[in-house]
Design a protein around this motif. Sequence first.
Motif, PDB file in Angstrom:
ATOM      1  N   UNK A   1      53.234  43.950-108.296  1.00  0.00           N
ATOM      2  CA  UNK A   1      53.129  42.492-108.189  1.00  0.00           C
ATOM      3  C   UNK A   1      52.961  42.050-106.738  1.00  0.00           C
ATOM      4  N   UNK A   2      53.446  42.871-105.799  1.00  0.00           N
ATOM      5  CA  UNK A   2      53.359  42.515-104.382  1.00  0.00           C
ATOM      6  C   UNK A   2      52.176  43.180-103.682  1.00  0.00           C
ATOM      7  N   UNK A   3      51.379  43.931-104.416  1.00  0.00           N
ATOM      8  CA  UNK A   3      50.250  44.638-103.809  1.00  0.00           C
ATOM      9  C   UNK A   3      49.156  43.658-103.384  1.00  0.00           C
ATOM     10  N   UNK A   4      48.441  44.026-102.316  1.00  0.00           N
ATOM     11  CA  UNK A   4      47.372  43.157-101.820  1.00  0.00           C
ATOM     12  C   UNK A   4      46.119  43.262-102.681  1.00  0.00           C
ATOM     13  N   UNK A   5      46.021  44.307-103.513  1.00  0.00           N
ATOM     14  CA  UNK A   5      44.922  44.401-104.476  1.00  0.00           C
ATOM     15  C   UNK A   5      45.523  44.416-105.877  1.00  0.00           C
ATOM     16  N   UNK A   6      44.778  43.979-106.892  1.00  0.00           N
ATOM     17  CA  UNK A   6      45.314  43.993-108.259  1.00  0.00           C
ATOM     18  C   UNK A   6      45.630  45.422-108.713  1.00  0.00           C
ATOM     19  N   UNK A   7      46.800  45.596-109.304  1.00  0.00           N
ATOM     20  CA  UNK A   7      47.224  46.903-109.814  1.00  0.00           C
ATOM     21  C   UNK A   7      47.689  46.732-111.256  1.00  0.00           C
ATOM     22  N   UNK A   8      47.031  47.423-112.173  1.00  0.00           N
ATOM     23  CA  UNK A   8      47.438  47.422-113.576  1.00  0.00           C
ATOM     24  C   UNK A   8      48.461  48.534-113.785  1.00  0.00           C
ATOM     25  N   UNK A   9      49.587  48.197-114.390  1.00  0.00           N
ATOM     26  CA  UNK A   9      50.682  49.159-114.555  1.00  0.00           C
ATOM     27  C   UNK A   9      50.974  49.372-116.029  1.00  0.00           C
ATOM     28  N   UNK A  10      51.106  50.639-116.401  1.00  0.00           N
ATOM     29  CA  UNK A  10      51.522  51.011-117.750  1.00  0.00           C
ATOM     30  C   UNK A  10      52.557  52.124-117.621  1.00  0.00           C
ATOM     31  N   UNK A  11      53.811  51.808-117.925  1.00  0.00           N
ATOM     32  CA  UNK A  11      54.894  52.776-117.776  1.00  0.00           C
ATOM     33  C   UNK A  11      55.635  52.904-119.096  1.00  0.00           C
ATOM     34  N   UNK A  12      55.782  54.134-119.563  1.00  0.00           N
ATOM     35  CA  UNK A  12      56.473  54.405-120.822  1.00  0.00           C
ATOM     36  C   UNK A  12      57.640  55.346-120.540  1.00  0.00           C
TER      37      UNK A  12
ATOM     38  N   UNK B   1      48.760  52.931-103.497  1.00  0.00           N
ATOM     39  CA  UNK B   1      48.047  51.649-103.404  1.00  0.00           C
ATOM     40  C   UNK B   1      47.977  51.110-101.978  1.00  0.00           C
ATOM     41  N   UNK B   2      49.002  51.393-101.169  1.00  0.00           N
ATOM     42  CA  UNK B   2      48.966  50.949 -99.774  1.00  0.00           C
ATOM     43  C   UNK B   2      47.813  51.619 -99.038  1.00  0.00           C
ATOM     44  N   UNK B   3      47.631  52.926 -99.275  1.00  0.00           N
ATOM     45  CA  UNK B   3      46.498  53.634 -98.672  1.00  0.00           C
ATOM     46  C   UNK B   3      45.178  53.123 -99.216  1.00  0.00           C
TER      47      UNK B   3
END
Length: 238
Positions: free
Chosen positions: A124-135, A156-158
Amino acid sequence: MVGAVAVARVELARMLLVPEETDLGERATELVRSRVRLVDAFEAERKQIERDLHDGAQQRIGALTMTLGLARLDAPPGALADQLAKAHDEAGKALAELRELIQGIHPKVLADFGVGAAVVDAADRSVIPVDVSVDLSGRLPEAVEAAAYFVVCEAPANVAKHSGAQRAEVAGRHADGWLVFDVRDDGCGGADVQRGGGLTGLADRVPVLDGRLTLSSPAGGPTLLRVEIPCVPTEVSV
């Protein structure tokens, strides 16, 4: 006779070698245990630093920011009001930077809710959109959660700094005794853990937990980073 001597020699060799092999095995086992203890101690120290900063410096700077804000409102227009406004703004920036520092040391959401929630929060705080799926069905050992979290967050920072990616995806699961996280991006590729930087130091932590970190990043992309760590859940959600 020759056969008996040969058998005796084999038996003697076995008797001489077994203690040494056993000793080496015990040493290897103790080495693994000591590495895990070091990781656990390191994570405990990080959590203590986070608590000290949160309960100490952050509270003081927060109180200072509020005091300066009230003084700013009460001050008549003029040089004093201008100086108070500047001090209030600087205190607010210092508080924000301290919160970011604390978040990087050991996020509270990671300690309280686990790696799944922490990864979602970081996305949520990333500078680019990140889709997350965690099970994940429950909590995992602290050292495992911390190692996975910091590796996953560094990726994602890199991406934002170097790959020119427009989007990233993070998928996490626990299956067959392994925690597995995949991080994909649509950037230009060419990433290399061996070049140094943030991922290198974090990647060194994964083998300590008998885990694996693999990176596929051909020129032109896409890039796929996978971290795998063997572990058993410590808590299972009902």
